[in-house]
Enzyme design. Structure first.
Site, PDB file in Angstrom:
ATOM      1  N   VAL A   1       0.361   2.880   1.686  1.00  0.00           N
ATOM      2  CA  VAL A   1       1.418   1.864   1.697  1.00  0.00           C
ATOM      3  C   VAL A   1       2.620   2.349   2.519  1.00  0.00           C
ATOM      4  O   VAL A   1       3.180   1.590   3.313  1.00  0.00           O
ATOM      5  CB  VAL A   1       1.830   1.467   0.265  1.00  0.00           C
ATOM      6  CG1 VAL A   1       2.975   0.455   0.285  1.00  0.00           C
ATOM      7  CG2 VAL A   1       0.641   0.875  -0.479  1.00  0.00           C
ATOM      8  N   CYS A   2       3.006   3.601   2.370  1.00  0.00           N
ATOM      9  CA  CYS A   2       4.125   4.144   3.151  1.00  0.00           C
ATOM     10  C   CYS A   2       3.780   4.169   4.632  1.00  0.00           C
ATOM     11  O   CYS A   2       4.629   3.886   5.485  1.00  0.00           O
ATOM     12  CB  CYS A   2       4.486   5.543   2.673  1.00  0.00           C
ATOM     13  SG  CYS A   2       5.006   5.618   0.950  1.00  0.00           S
ATOM     14  N   ASP A   3       2.553   4.477   4.941  1.00  0.00           N
ATOM     15  CA  ASP A   3       2.060   4.458   6.315  1.00  0.00           C
ATOM     16  C   ASP A   3       2.208   3.049   6.887  1.00  0.00           C
ATOM     17  O   ASP A   3       2.784   2.853   7.963  1.00  0.00           O
ATOM     18  CB  ASP A   3       0.598   4.910   6.325  1.00  0.00           C
ATOM     19  CG  ASP A   3      -0.040   4.893   7.700  1.00  0.00           C
ATOM     20  OD1 ASP A   3      -0.266   3.789   8.247  1.00  0.00           O
ATOM     21  OD2 ASP A   3      -0.338   5.972   8.233  1.00  0.00           O
TER      22      ASP A   3
ATOM     23  N   SER B   1       5.893   8.912   0.256  1.00  0.00           N
ATOM     24  CA  SER B   1       5.301   9.870   1.193  1.00  0.00           C
ATOM     25  C   SER B   1       4.606   9.145   2.331  1.00  0.00           C
ATOM     26  O   SER B   1       3.821   8.228   2.097  1.00  0.00           O
ATOM     27  CB  SER B   1       4.286  10.770   0.484  1.00  0.00           C
ATOM     28  OG  SER B   1       3.646  11.617   1.433  1.00  0.00           O
TER      29      SER B   1
END
Length: 172
Positions: A63-65, A58
């Protein structure tokens, strides 16, 4: 549908992936996902390009950001025939809002929320969470998978250097 346990973990707890295993040398399976304007996008529409597929759980997680921002930065230093797709189960509205807030404009964000077609085809769908595992695939201009990275622990970033080396090796 094939299930594989323990390939990835979240904070050390094993999770189950649904779908087939994609390996280097395989023809990249086609799939349909949804863009930020709610329009279907077929993976085969990128034929002739080098495509980096970054699957993330997501965009609204740290971390995805970081991963998507890093790929957005790297995209500006790569050849024009390289496309970076970030695919998640986030709704297209959330992806569009996140891209605007983060200033992400070089990475194409796509949603697999409807049918999880990408997740199942690439063995990235997490059974327990109905999210995608953190995986990266590099596909050459002919549609052949040339690099695969599965990040064992979802809370960790991928090995960017290895991914970028694979892309640059194809871009020439």
């Amino acid at each position: 549908m094939e299930e594989r346990s323990g390939v990835v973990t979240m904070k050390g707890s094993p999770l189950t992936l649904i779908g087939g295993v994609i390996e280097v040398g395989d023809k990249a399976p086609d799939f349909v996902v949804i863009d930020n304007d709610l329009k279907p996008v077929r993976f085969s529409s990128y034929a002739g390009k080098i495509v980096v597929i970054s699957a993330v759980p997501s965009l609204d997680t740290p971390v995805c950001d970081m991963e998507t921002r890093r790929f957005n930065d790297e995209a500006g230093r790569l050849s024009d025939d390289v496309v970076i797709l970030t695919i998640s189960m986030d709704l297209p509205f959330a992806q569009k809002r996140w891209c605007g807030a983060a200033g992400v404009d070089r990475v194409v964000t796509l949603s697999d929320y409807r049918e999880a077609e990408f997740g199942k085809a690439y063995g990235a769908l997490i059974k327990e969470l109905r999210l995608l595992a953190r995986m990266v695939f590099v596909v050459d201009r002919s549609g052949v998978v040339r690099y695969v990275q599965t990040v064992k622990e979802l809370t960790q970033e991928p090995d960017y250097d290895a991914i970028l080396a694979a892309v640059r090796g194809l871009a020439g």
